[in-house]
Design an enzyme around this catalytic site. Structure first.
Site, PDB file in Angstrom:
ATOM      1  N   ASP A 184     -10.052  26.451 -53.357  1.00 38.34           N
ATOM      2  CA  ASP A 184     -11.007  25.468 -52.859  1.00 38.34           C
ATOM      3  C   ASP A 184     -12.251  26.213 -52.376  1.00 38.34           C
ATOM      4  O   ASP A 184     -12.151  27.219 -51.671  1.00 38.34           O
ATOM      5  CB  ASP A 184     -10.383  24.682 -51.706  1.00 38.34           C
ATOM      6  CG  ASP A 184     -11.353  23.685 -51.107  1.00 38.34           C
ATOM      7  OD1 ASP A 184     -11.563  22.630 -51.711  1.00 38.34           O
ATOM      8  OD2 ASP A 184     -11.924  23.989 -50.029  1.00 38.34           O
ATOM      9  N   ILE A 185     -13.401  25.735 -52.782  1.00 43.49           N
ATOM     10  CA  ILE A 185     -14.660  26.332 -52.339  1.00 43.49           C
ATOM     11  C   ILE A 185     -15.112  25.600 -51.070  1.00 43.49           C
ATOM     12  O   ILE A 185     -15.387  24.399 -51.121  1.00 43.49           O
ATOM     13  CB  ILE A 185     -15.739  26.236 -53.427  1.00 43.49           C
ATOM     14  CG1 ILE A 185     -15.301  26.979 -54.685  1.00 43.49           C
ATOM     15  CG2 ILE A 185     -17.071  26.783 -52.916  1.00 43.49           C
ATOM     16  CD1 ILE A 185     -15.059  28.462 -54.506  1.00 43.49           C
ATOM     17  N   HIS A 210     -30.649  28.135 -61.929  1.00 42.50           N
ATOM     18  CA  HIS A 210     -31.989  28.635 -61.623  1.00 42.50           C
ATOM     19  C   HIS A 210     -32.221  28.598 -60.122  1.00 42.50           C
ATOM     20  O   HIS A 210     -31.823  27.653 -59.436  1.00 42.50           O
ATOM     21  CB  HIS A 210     -33.064  27.878 -62.405  1.00 42.50           C
ATOM     22  CG  HIS A 210     -33.399  26.508 -61.926  1.00 42.50           C
ATOM     23  ND1 HIS A 210     -34.332  26.272 -60.941  1.00 42.50           N
ATOM     24  CD2 HIS A 210     -32.970  25.282 -62.323  1.00 42.50           C
ATOM     25  CE1 HIS A 210     -34.452  24.956 -60.752  1.00 42.50           C
ATOM     26  NE2 HIS A 210     -33.634  24.341 -61.579  1.00 42.50           N
ATOM     27  N   ASP A 246     -27.238  22.925 -62.645  1.00 41.07           N
ATOM     28  CA  ASP A 246     -28.606  22.592 -62.256  1.00 41.07           C
ATOM     29  C   ASP A 246     -28.607  21.191 -61.662  1.00 41.07           C
ATOM     30  O   ASP A 246     -28.487  20.210 -62.387  1.00 41.07           O
ATOM     31  CB  ASP A 246     -29.515  22.660 -63.492  1.00 41.07           C
ATOM     32  CG  ASP A 246     -30.989  22.507 -63.160  1.00 41.07           C
ATOM     33  OD1 ASP A 246     -31.306  22.232 -61.986  1.00 41.07           O
ATOM     34  OD2 ASP A 246     -31.814  22.662 -64.073  1.00 41.07           O
ATOM     35  N   GLU A 281     -37.535  28.809 -64.089  1.00 43.25           N
ATOM     36  CA  GLU A 281     -36.987  27.717 -64.903  1.00 43.25           C
ATOM     37  C   GLU A 281     -37.928  26.529 -64.913  1.00 43.25           C
ATOM     38  O   GLU A 281     -38.107  25.874 -65.942  1.00 43.25           O
ATOM     39  CB  GLU A 281     -35.609  27.312 -64.359  1.00 43.25           C
ATOM     40  CG  GLU A 281     -34.850  26.298 -65.206  1.00 43.25           C
ATOM     41  CD  GLU A 281     -35.137  24.838 -64.846  1.00 43.25           C
ATOM     42  OE1 GLU A 281     -34.623  23.947 -65.540  1.00 43.25           O
ATOM     43  OE2 GLU A 281     -35.882  24.590 -63.870  1.00 43.25           O
ATOM     44  N   ASP A 329     -32.587  20.706 -56.256  1.00 37.39           N
ATOM     45  CA  ASP A 329     -33.079  21.294 -57.505  1.00 37.39           C
ATOM     46  C   ASP A 329     -33.765  22.624 -57.220  1.00 37.39           C
ATOM     47  O   ASP A 329     -34.968  22.646 -56.998  1.00 37.39           O
ATOM     48  CB  ASP A 329     -34.048  20.332 -58.181  1.00 37.39           C
ATOM     49  CG  ASP A 329     -34.512  20.811 -59.539  1.00 37.39           C
ATOM     50  OD1 ASP A 329     -33.887  21.737 -60.092  1.00 37.39           O
ATOM     51  OD2 ASP A 329     -35.508  20.265 -60.034  1.00 37.39           O
TER      52      ASP A 329
END
Length: 435
Positions: free
Chosen positions: A39-40, A121, A196, A167, A133
């Site tokens: 698990d992260i 990115h 992304d 990017e 983003d």
């Protein structure tokens, strides 16, 4: 993710089923078991986002290419990786008269002739901090890399992680990396996974439909969470997987949506608000740490780790055969008439196989209400599933094997679903035939 006007169109690859059944004429298969990835911790991923926000705030409000905020972001990520035992490389390039950077991190060990890459990115647009983003993807990839170190993972394949620059200016960094990779080194890449925007506040759950093995790895993970997915179309060709795909590298990835509007059907199955963008702060100053859906970020971060653990472990054999699919949702009326979803099979010769695979994904709150049939082009019905008052589980996600050798292969095949009892609802999410 770079703006839509830079989009390069690519043909959508069809999805491929990972669940198999062997008995005839129709037997339901057991779901595939997920690999044992850790698990992260969401808190760890969000801690990286807080750091990226602080870097942006201290450097003119952004982390864009050629700005001090971007280089500070690279330095932050690199320091974490160096301390975790990675071999890191800073690759420089020039774009728009400014120096850009790709950060590459290699985990020691694994077959150097089979390299699995995962990347995102790291740059933002100039108008904001770029926390969804693409701080979201960058933080998830970073924390997955750190989890590899904590576990002292010894995968069969060599693991490489990457954070791309520029990017937002047209995939400049990832193109530079791929174009400057010797052909012998490109041939060693067994796959590239791209992340992304994976924490959009009005999130959807989208999976790239490029390499079928990578695609099914992600879809199987989310199926295990009972989270429906859709094929990613908004960002197709607009992120850093595109240069790898053009070079012949198998690619895949995840996405939670940008400026496209969430439909009513999507809001019904994922929650959130219909009629609003998946990310109303896309490429805007409000793309801050407040612009993150924790649930989506948590699920997608765990999916990153699941894919890295699964796809780096030995050889994954891709399914064989030609696949024809339909991923358009079809509502199944409660205790109503049968509905159908069609696929047009073309380019085949002779009859269908005796081991025709029909993979179905039907979301329903009481699967025992459902009768499911496969209809051949001539109308012949092959029963896949009967109704059962004692089958109270949710959803029908399975692959059936049908002896359809008496049927002409080419033509319109249909999945027919009927709800024969009251009070529960659902829809056909997707289905496919493998010849």
């Amino acid at each position: 993710m770079r703006p839509a006007r830079l989009r390069s169109l690519s043909a959508a690859a069809v999805a491929v089923a990972a669940l198999l059944a062997t008995a005839a004429p129709a037997v339901q298969a057991a779901p595939a078991r997920a690999a044992a990835a850790p698990d992260i911790p969401l808190a760890n991923v969000k801690a990286h986002l807080i750091q990226l926000q602080s870097i942006a705030t201290a450097n003119g409000g952004n982390r864009a290419h050629g700005r001090t905020g971007y280089k500070a972001s690279v330095d932050y990520v690199r320091a974490k990786l160096d301390a975790a035992g990675y071999t890191t490389t800073l690759q420089q390039f020039t774009s728009g008269g400014a120096t850009g950077y790709n950060l590459i991190a290699d985990w020691p060990g694994g077959d150097p002739n089979q390299v699995l890459m995962a990347g995102s990115h790291l740059d933002s647009v100039t108008s904001g901090a770029g926390i969804n983003d693409n701080g979201s993807g960058s933080a998830a990839v970073l924390e997955t890399a750190l989890a590899v170190s904590r576990a002292q993972l010894a995968p069969d394949k060599h693991l490489r992680f990457a954070w791309w620059g520029a990017e937002e200016l047209g995939l400049v960094g990832s193109k530079y990396y791929v174009n400057n990779l010797a052909s012998t080194e490109r041939a060693k890449l067994s796959g590239y996974l791209n992340f992304d925007m994976i924490g959009s506040p009005n999130a959807g759950y989208f999976v790239y439909d490029d390499d079928p093995v990578i695609e099914q790895t992600f879809k199987s993970y989310f199926a295990g969470l009972s989270v429906p997915t859709e094929i990613e179309t908004e960002g197709d060709g607009r992120s850093d997987h595109a240069p790898f795909k053009s070079a012949g590298v198998p690619v895949g990835g995840l996405f939670t949506g940008a400026s496209n509007t969430k439909s009513s059907a999507q809001a019904q199955k994922w929650g959130g608000t219909a009629g609003q963008s998946f990310d109303r702060c896309y490429h805007s100053s409000c793309d801050t740490t407040a612009n993150i859906n924790d649930t989506a970020l948590d699920r997608n971060s765990d999916a990153v780790a699941h894919a890295v653990w699964t796809l780096s472990a030995g050889t994954v054999t891709p399914p064989t055969g030609t696949v024809f699919s339909n991923a358009t949702d079809v509502a199944v009326p409660d205790n109503g008439a049968a509905v159908t979803s069609s696929v047009a099979v073309t380019g085949r010769t002779g009859n269908a196989p005796a081991t025709l695979k029909a993979a179905v994904d039907i979301k329903h709150t009481y699967r025992g209400d459902l009768v499911v049939d496969l209809l051949a082009p001539d109308g012949t019905a092959y029963r896949l599933k009967n109704s059962s008052s004692s089958d109270s589980a949710d959803n029908v996600i399975a692959t059936y094997t049908v002896n359809a050798s008496a049927e002409t292969a080419n033509g319109t095949w249909k999945l027919q679903v009927r709800d024969v009892a009251a009070q529960d609802t659902g829809y056909i999410d997707s289905w496919q035939l493998t010849f």
